[in-house]
Design an enzyme around this catalytic site. Structure first.
Site, mmCIF file in Angstrom:
data_model
loop_
_atom_site.group_PDB
_atom_site.id
_atom_site.type_symbol
_atom_site.label_atom_id
_atom_site.label_comp_id
_atom_site.label_asym_id
_atom_site.label_seq_id
_atom_site.Cartn_x
_atom_site.Cartn_y
_atom_site.Cartn_z
ATOM 1 N N TYR A 299 -0.893 3.350 -13.096
ATOM 2 C CA TYR A 299 0.161 4.370 -12.919
ATOM 3 C C TYR A 299 1.558 3.766 -12.849
ATOM 4 O O TYR A 299 2.528 4.454 -12.537
ATOM 5 C CB TYR A 299 -0.128 5.278 -11.719
ATOM 6 C CG TYR A 299 -0.269 4.562 -10.405
ATOM 7 C CD1 TYR A 299 0.839 4.222 -9.658
ATOM 8 C CD2 TYR A 299 -1.524 4.240 -9.919
ATOM 9 C CE1 TYR A 299 0.707 3.569 -8.454
ATOM 10 C CE2 TYR A 299 -1.671 3.580 -8.715
ATOM 11 C CZ TYR A 299 -0.562 3.243 -7.987
ATOM 12 O OH TYR A 299 -0.696 2.582 -6.800
ATOM 13 N N SER B 151 0.818 -1.221 0.000
ATOM 14 C CA SER B 151 0.000 0.000 0.000
ATOM 15 C C SER B 151 0.850 1.270 0.000
ATOM 16 O O SER B 151 1.812 1.399 0.755
ATOM 17 C CB SER B 151 -0.904 0.020 1.233
ATOM 18 O OG SER B 151 -1.583 1.259 1.290
ATOM 19 N N LYS C 67 -12.276 -4.517 0.675
ATOM 20 C CA LYS C 67 -13.086 -3.370 0.252
ATOM 21 C C LYS C 67 -14.584 -3.698 0.154
ATOM 22 O O LYS C 67 -15.418 -2.834 0.379
ATOM 23 C CB LYS C 67 -12.573 -2.823 -1.098
ATOM 24 C CG LYS C 67 -11.244 -2.077 -0.947
ATOM 25 C CD LYS C 67 -10.685 -1.625 -2.286
ATOM 26 C CE LYS C 67 -11.145 -0.242 -2.620
ATOM 27 N NZ LYS C 67 -10.388 0.363 -3.750
ATOM 28 N N ARG D 224 -20.044 -9.083 -17.228
ATOM 29 C CA ARG D 224 -19.743 -8.125 -16.142
ATOM 30 C C ARG D 224 -20.182 -6.716 -16.548
ATOM 31 O O ARG D 224 -20.663 -5.949 -15.728
ATOM 32 C CB ARG D 224 -18.249 -8.112 -15.821
ATOM 33 C CG ARG D 224 -17.758 -9.387 -15.177
ATOM 34 C CD ARG D 224 -16.292 -9.247 -14.779
ATOM 35 N NE ARG D 224 -16.121 -8.728 -13.430
ATOM 36 C CZ ARG D 224 -14.942 -8.356 -12.929
ATOM 37 N NH1 ARG D 224 -13.850 -8.436 -13.651
ATOM 38 N NH2 ARG D 224 -14.861 -7.905 -11.693
ATOM 39 N N ARG E 162 -13.847 -7.394 -21.639
ATOM 40 C CA ARG E 162 -13.543 -8.709 -22.213
ATOM 41 C C ARG E 162 -14.650 -9.708 -21.866
ATOM 42 O O ARG E 162 -15.168 -10.393 -22.735
ATOM 43 C CB ARG E 162 -12.190 -9.189 -21.659
ATOM 44 C CG ARG E 162 -11.846 -10.601 -22.053
ATOM 45 C CD ARG E 162 -10.521 -11.011 -21.454
ATOM 46 N NE ARG E 162 -10.536 -10.998 -19.992
ATOM 47 C CZ ARG E 162 -9.507 -11.346 -19.237
ATOM 48 N NH1 ARG E 162 -8.361 -11.705 -19.798
ATOM 49 N NH2 ARG E 162 -9.585 -11.315 -17.919
ATOM 50 N N THR E 163 -15.035 -9.740 -20.595
ATOM 51 C CA THR E 163 -16.134 -10.621 -20.168
ATOM 52 C C THR E 163 -17.414 -9.795 -20.202
ATOM 53 O O THR E 163 -17.678 -8.988 -19.304
ATOM 54 C CB THR E 163 -15.870 -11.137 -18.734
ATOM 55 O OG1 THR E 163 -14.524 -11.618 -18.676
ATOM 56 C CG2 THR E 163 -16.849 -12.219 -18.339
ATOM 57 N N THR F 92 -8.161 -1.605 1.938
ATOM 58 C CA THR F 92 -7.658 -2.074 0.653
ATOM 59 C C THR F 92 -7.858 -3.586 0.539
ATOM 60 O O THR F 92 -8.516 -4.204 1.381
ATOM 61 C CB THR F 92 -6.192 -1.600 0.434
ATOM 62 O OG1 THR F 92 -5.800 -1.951 -0.890
ATOM 63 C CG2 THR F 92 -5.228 -2.232 1.438
ATOM 64 N N GLY G 144 -2.865 7.835 -13.915
ATOM 65 C CA GLY G 144 -3.553 7.193 -12.801
ATOM 66 C C GLY G 144 -3.068 7.601 -11.418
ATOM 67 O O GLY G 144 -3.744 7.356 -10.422
#
Ligand code: ATR
Length: 277
Positions: free
Chosen positions: A224, A19, A70, A162, A158-159, A66, A245
């Site tokens: 990032y 983190s 979450k 979702r 891609r999926t 995190t 990012g």
């Protein structure tokens, strides 16, 4: 918290050494001369709820959350913000004076504020957004785009199932298109946003041809590492406005710091350098 108590906040995860939050918050604590502490806490999944409940009792004022907690934290929280509820995950906890736990999600806020900090007149109302990806980050960003006034969002993943789920959760402003056909929407996009992990160090690059991208488009990447992803490198080469990012990481942290320590911090070059070390 009594007035004499020094505020302590934490980031909760398992493991926790990846983190960047301690570095970020400790930078601000020292920069603004705040008498407070921010520490990483590796929370054992066994007795998760008991550990979380003990934090307000130990004098903590709040925490970031995190991986892998979450989503799970919503089952423990006493109050949940609307945006955390629709995203189905929280990243920022505030421990209220009665010991109750308030869970919020500031990822979408961070995403939007980061763009606005670079391009003051930008709003999600400006035109259609194309969004790649349908994971947790996408969920936070879609909610924030809609809150900021977006009327049309083209979503590809891609999926596909979702993405369809996000369409059913966020409504008709979202149009789901095939991952392999999304390139056809790029020439109409005011914004292009990558919420997938593609382009990250060690991962494949985005497989989507970008030749239809127009030079006025705002292109944002949540990745990032590297700061200039192949997507951002191409976009800036053809004259797009780009947003990396790292800013999202910084801006999502601002509401928590302000709530816990009473000072509103800001983005800065020295902080960016520190986070990239
Ligand atoms: P996060 O919560 O960080 O968004 P996630 O839920 O694992 O993480 O979502 C990662 C996103 O990156 C998803 O949209 C994922 O696509 P799938 O839903 O099809 O898995 C996308 N992603 C990751 N690796 C990918 C790859 N090799 N090709 C295409 N999409 C990929």
């Amino acid at each position: 918290m009594s007035l004499s108590q020094i505020p302590v906040a934490a980031v909760l995860g398992h493991p926790i050494n990846h983190s960047k939050s301690p570095r970020l918050h400790n930078f601000w604590l020292s920069k603004f001369g705040v008498n407070g502490y921010y520490i990483p806490l590796d929370i054992n999944p066994r007795n998760f709820e008991k550990h979380i409940r003990s934090l307000p009792q130990l004098g903590f004022v709040g925490a970031n959350v995190t991986i892998p907690y979450k989503e799970k934290i919503l089952k423990v929280a006493d109050k949940i913000s609307d945006r955390a509820a629709i995203i189905g995950a929280a990243n920022t906890l505030t421990f209220l004076s009665d010991g109750k736990i308030y869970a919020d999600n500031t990822d979408g806020y961070g995403f939007i504020q980061n763009i606005k900090s670079r391009y003051n007149d930008w709003t999600a109302k400006d035109g259609m957004s194309v969004v790649f990806g349908a994971g947790g980050a996408s969920r936070a960003i879609l909610g924030a785009l809609i809150d900021d006034g977006a009327n049309e969002i083209v979503l590809a993943n891609r999926t596909r199932s979702r993405a369809d789920q996000l369409r059913s959760d966020f409504g008709a402003k979202i149009k789901v298109v095939d991952w392999m056909k999304v390139q056809n929407y790029l020439d109409d996009a005011a914004n292009l946003i990558n919420t997938t992990s593609l382009g990250m160090v060690g991962k494949a690059d985005l497989p989507i041809p970008l030749d239809k991208l127009k030079k006025n488009t705002l292109v944002a990447d949540i990745v990032y590492t590297p700061l200039k992803t192949p997507l951002l490198a191409y976009a800036s080469e053809i004259g797009c406005r780009t947003v990396d990012g790292l800013g999202m990481l910084i801006y999502q942290a601002i509401p928590g710091f302000e709530r816990w320590f009473g000072v509103k911090p800001a983005d800065s070059l020295d902080l960016r350098k520190l986070l990239l070390k």
